[in-house]
Design an enzyme around this catalytic site. Sequence first.
Site, short mmCIF file in Angstrom:
data_model
loop_
_atom_site.label_atom_id
_atom_site.label_comp_id
_atom_site.label_asym_id
_atom_site.label_seq_id
_atom_site.Cartn_x
_atom_site.Cartn_y
_atom_site.Cartn_z
CE LYS A 38 4.02 9.48 18.19
NZ LYS A 38 4.51 8.35 17.38
NE ARG A 136 10.53 6.73 13.79
CZ ARG A 136 9.29 7.14 14.03
NH1 ARG A 136 8.96 8.41 13.86
NH2 ARG A 136 8.35 6.30 14.42
CE1 TYR A 268 4.20 43.14 11.29
CE2 TYR A 268 3.21 41.06 11.96
CZ TYR A 268 3.75 42.29 12.29
OH TYR A 268 3.84 42.65 13.60
CG MET A 316 3.47 35.63 18.08
SD MET A 316 4.69 36.45 19.11
CE MET A 316 6.10 36.49 18.03
C1 LIG Z 1 3.50 7.71 16.69
C2 LIG Z 1 3.59 6.25 16.54
C3 LIG Z 1 2.42 5.49 16.34
C4 LIG Z 1 1.05 6.11 16.16
O1 LIG Z 1 0.94 6.65 14.87
P1 LIG Z 1 -0.45 7.21 14.29
O2 LIG Z 1 -0.16 7.38 12.86
O3 LIG Z 1 -0.70 8.51 14.98
O4 LIG Z 1 -1.48 6.20 14.58
C5 LIG Z 1 2.55 4.11 16.31
N1 LIG Z 1 3.75 3.52 16.44
C6 LIG Z 1 4.90 4.22 16.59
C7 LIG Z 1 6.20 3.50 16.71
C8 LIG Z 1 4.85 5.61 16.63
O5 LIG Z 1 5.99 6.30 16.78
#
Ligand SMILES: *Cc1c(COP(=O)(O)O)cnc(C)c1O
Length: 380
Positions: A38, A136, A268, A316
């Site tokens: 992802k 979640r 800055y 930036m």
């Molecule tokens: C992102 C995610 C993972 C992977 O998590 P890591 O900590 O990067 O290994 C596994 N399962 C779900 C449901 C996730 O959202």
Amino acid sequence: MNQRYRCWAEIDLPALRENLLWIRHRVGPGVKILTVVKADAYGHGLKQIAAFLMQSGTDVFGVANLAEAQAIRSVGRGWPILMLGACLPDETEDAVRDAIMPTLSSEAEARRFSEAARRQKTTVEAHVKVDTGMGRLGMDRTNAVELITRISRLKGLQIQGIFTHYAAAEGDAAFTRSQRHAFEQIVSKLQKRGVRPPLIHASNSAGFLHESPGIFNLVRPGLLVYGVIPPGKRRSRAPMDGAIHPVLSFTCRVGFVKAIPKGFSVGYGRTFVARKPMTLATLTAGYGDGYPRSASNKAEVLIQGRRCPVVGTITMDQTMVDVSALKKVEPGDEAVLIGRQGEAAIHAEELASVAGTVPWEIFTGISYRVPRVYRGGHAA
Ligand SMILES: *Cc1c(COP(=O)(O)O)cnc(C)c1O
């Protein structure tokens, strides 16, 4: 070799393959690997990483959303893809058409997919998710058995997997055990009713490192595949020395070198004032490239194989570092923000820690302005 770039991320594909092979070796036969890609493969470049992982032997891909799943489909047909995020109602038909496995957290979602499958005269393979403490996605654990039993009878739907997600596998052994126990009980009750999803999974990278395999036959590593151990206070069950290799390095260049007198302020907000005469290098990367502003006056970069402190507020497009201790620094020299130079190394964990964040956010924060350069392997 990368001298035409001002700022770039180098992706070490052999390291990625070794990480995957090590995970494969550790889980042993009979356990599948769902590689999580992802958020543009954690900033490493989704299509290239997906293509390479197909050659390197991942079993399943995990994505957050439909667009990511479709990007993988455009690289190679037929790979199983689990969408870890909720599928929106208006995405359902497309997900079914592209054979993306949804995560089902409710009966309503399951019915939506069942109906879409029947409309398209196909069968949807799905994974059901139980919320054992992440808060979640996933169904309530108190009625999960009833719900999943009902869902399993819906036409056009085939439950390929059942899973849960750990909230603190890297730091809280007791809470992880309670999540695991609740989940195992649900799986066992379902099995007694004859509901047997073939794939049973819970472990992200931290779960994989810290929990024993138990009833699980699939793992879902993300961060670990990219060569980073999730920070946390639990110790791994097996020695990790040299097992995992960082895949991404992040480098920019020295754009300008200047001398400043004692008492001169830098950047800055004038957050840094020189206590002695100094030589500064102005680098060609800033928070617009993903070098976090919260690391101002804290992070270090590597120039000539030596650590140079960031001084003043990261801007930036540019960052100032103290190079007073170095031999002659010149415009065009490389400055490593994450990675190795000679004997020295700065890991993503270190940058995350001084920036007050986590390596996941550092990786996904490296912006579109930073070209990803692939080394050692054929990528798409
Ligand atoms: C992102 C995610 C993972 C992977 O998590 P890591 O900590 O990067 O290994 C596994 N399962 C779900 C449901 C996730 O959202």
